[in-house]
Design an enzyme around this catalytic site. Structure first.
Site, short mmCIF file in Angstrom:
data_model
loop_
_atom_site.label_atom_id
_atom_site.label_comp_id
_atom_site.label_asym_id
_atom_site.label_seq_id
_atom_site.Cartn_x
_atom_site.Cartn_y
_atom_site.Cartn_z
N LYS A 143 56.24 -34.75 -50.59
CA LYS A 143 55.23 -35.15 -49.61
C LYS A 143 53.98 -34.33 -49.87
O LYS A 143 54.04 -33.25 -50.47
CB LYS A 143 55.73 -34.87 -48.19
CG LYS A 143 55.03 -35.67 -47.11
CD LYS A 143 55.57 -37.09 -47.02
CE LYS A 143 55.03 -37.82 -45.79
NZ LYS A 143 55.61 -39.15 -45.62
N GLY A 203 53.71 -44.58 -29.34
CA GLY A 203 52.83 -44.60 -30.51
C GLY A 203 52.57 -46.01 -30.98
O GLY A 203 53.50 -46.74 -31.35
#
Length: 349
Positions: free
Chosen positions: A80, A180
């Site tokens: 990542k 969200g």
């Protein structure tokens, strides 16, 4: 910052700090494990309060990508990267180009893609000076993105959770709290609405909330209380650590299944959920749809239909993890991590 004693350091193979004076680029690449293949994971752009926060995030996210790619059956390792910057900055494209040159120096050991703050069009900017970018806008037909496959995977995982908890395959009448409403959260809301679920939603953006309320008849609540709503399913689709000491005892849903990464603030919160009779679909399994569809571009030439079929295999993968956790009276997150680690260990040996 001492990497090797950091609480989130998990024998990561490589951690690279990147800087570019011209753009004031500050970024971190974390490669967790490459036993199964080159590391693959998204590029997140976020204005972290401190570099320590950014390091913690990238270490956790990269480990999660190892688990995600392994349990999804992909020939890829986990990595990542995070860029410490506001994605709204006017020179975003220049920052992305500067960062992409750092990725290029790794020679394919790490592939990156979209994430929070970095969209498909941004991925095309990254690809201008880097060969190791996937999930680009130019790789999909107009109107199709990897985020849609992420939402499809989350919807499929949620259906598998419902089948496990209530022994039913439909969602008609189930109340789902979606926390969200970014691109994937909105798309998941659409899929849930079309499947007959009733929605309770929250987001820090009033415009995002208003759009979902109008389109899908959702009930809006404050983001601070979305986790504690009287619903059947809680779907975290924002940032991580939403299930923590303060919130874990307030969740009344019988199923937690959403898109957000690192939903558990600590492993013990997964065990607490189980003790409370709440089924948890491990986040790195629930949100694997995007990488399952897009990362295949690294090593093959998939069609949209083949990508969709690949994502739909998440139903059986989720059911298997939840059933094993039930048999062994263990946290589903621990079971899923164990399966992933065993596959990685087998590849190393």
């Amino acid at each position: 910052m001492n990497i090797f004693t950091h609480p989130e350091f998990d024998h990561h193979e490589q951690v690279v700090f990147c800087h570019d004076p011209a753009t004031d680029l500050r970024a971190i690449i974390a490669i967790h494990d490459t036993a199964l293949g080159p590391a693959a994971g998204g590029c997140r752009m976020h204005p972290y309060a401190t570099e320590e926060d950014a390091l913690t995030d990238v270490l956790r996210l990269s480990r999660g990508m190892s688990y995600k790619n392994a349990i999804a059956g992909l020939p890829l390792g986990g990595g990542k990267c995070v860029i410490i910057a506001d994605p709204r900055r006017p020179d975003k494209a220049e920052v992305l180009r500067a960062f992409s040159r750092h990725v290029q120096t790794l020679g394919g050991r790490f592939w990156t893609a979209i994430d929070v703050g970095v969209g498909p069009e941004d991925a095309d900017v990254l690809a201008e000076e880097c060969d190791y970018i996937f999930a680009r806008a130019s790789q999909f037909p107009t109107g199709v993105t990897a985020s849609q496959f992420t939402a499809l995977g989350a919807f499929t995982a949620l259906r598998a959770g419902v089948a496990h908890v209530w022994d039913r395959t439909d969602l008609v009448g189930l109340r789902v709290a979606v926390q969200g409403l970014g691109g994937t959260g909105r798309e998941l809301s659409r899929l849930l609405y079309e499947a007959g679920a009733e929605l309770v939603v929250a987001d820090v953006s009033p415009d995002a909330v208003a759009a979902v309320v109008e389109a899908y008849g959702a009930m809006a609540v404050d983001p601070d209380v979305i986790h504690s709503q009287d619903v059947d399913v809680f779907a975290p689709c924002a940032l991580g650590a939403v299930i923590n000491d303060a919130t874990v005892g307030e969740i009344s849903a019988r199923l937690v299944s959403g898109i957000a990464n690192n939903q558990l603030a600590a492993p013990e919160h997964g065990r607490i959920l189980r003790e409370h009779g709440i089924t948890f679909v491990p986040d790195f399994l629930a949100n694997a749809g995007g990488v399952m569809a897009a990362a295949t571009m690294i090593y093959s030439d998939p069609t949209l239909e083949s990508s969709r079929e690949t994502v739909l295999t998440l139903f059986d993968r989720v059911r298997a993890v939840l059933e094993q956790a039930e048999r062994e009276d263990r946290s589903s997150a621990e079971v899923a991590e164990e399966i992933a680690r065993e596959r990685m260990a087998a590849a190393r040996s």
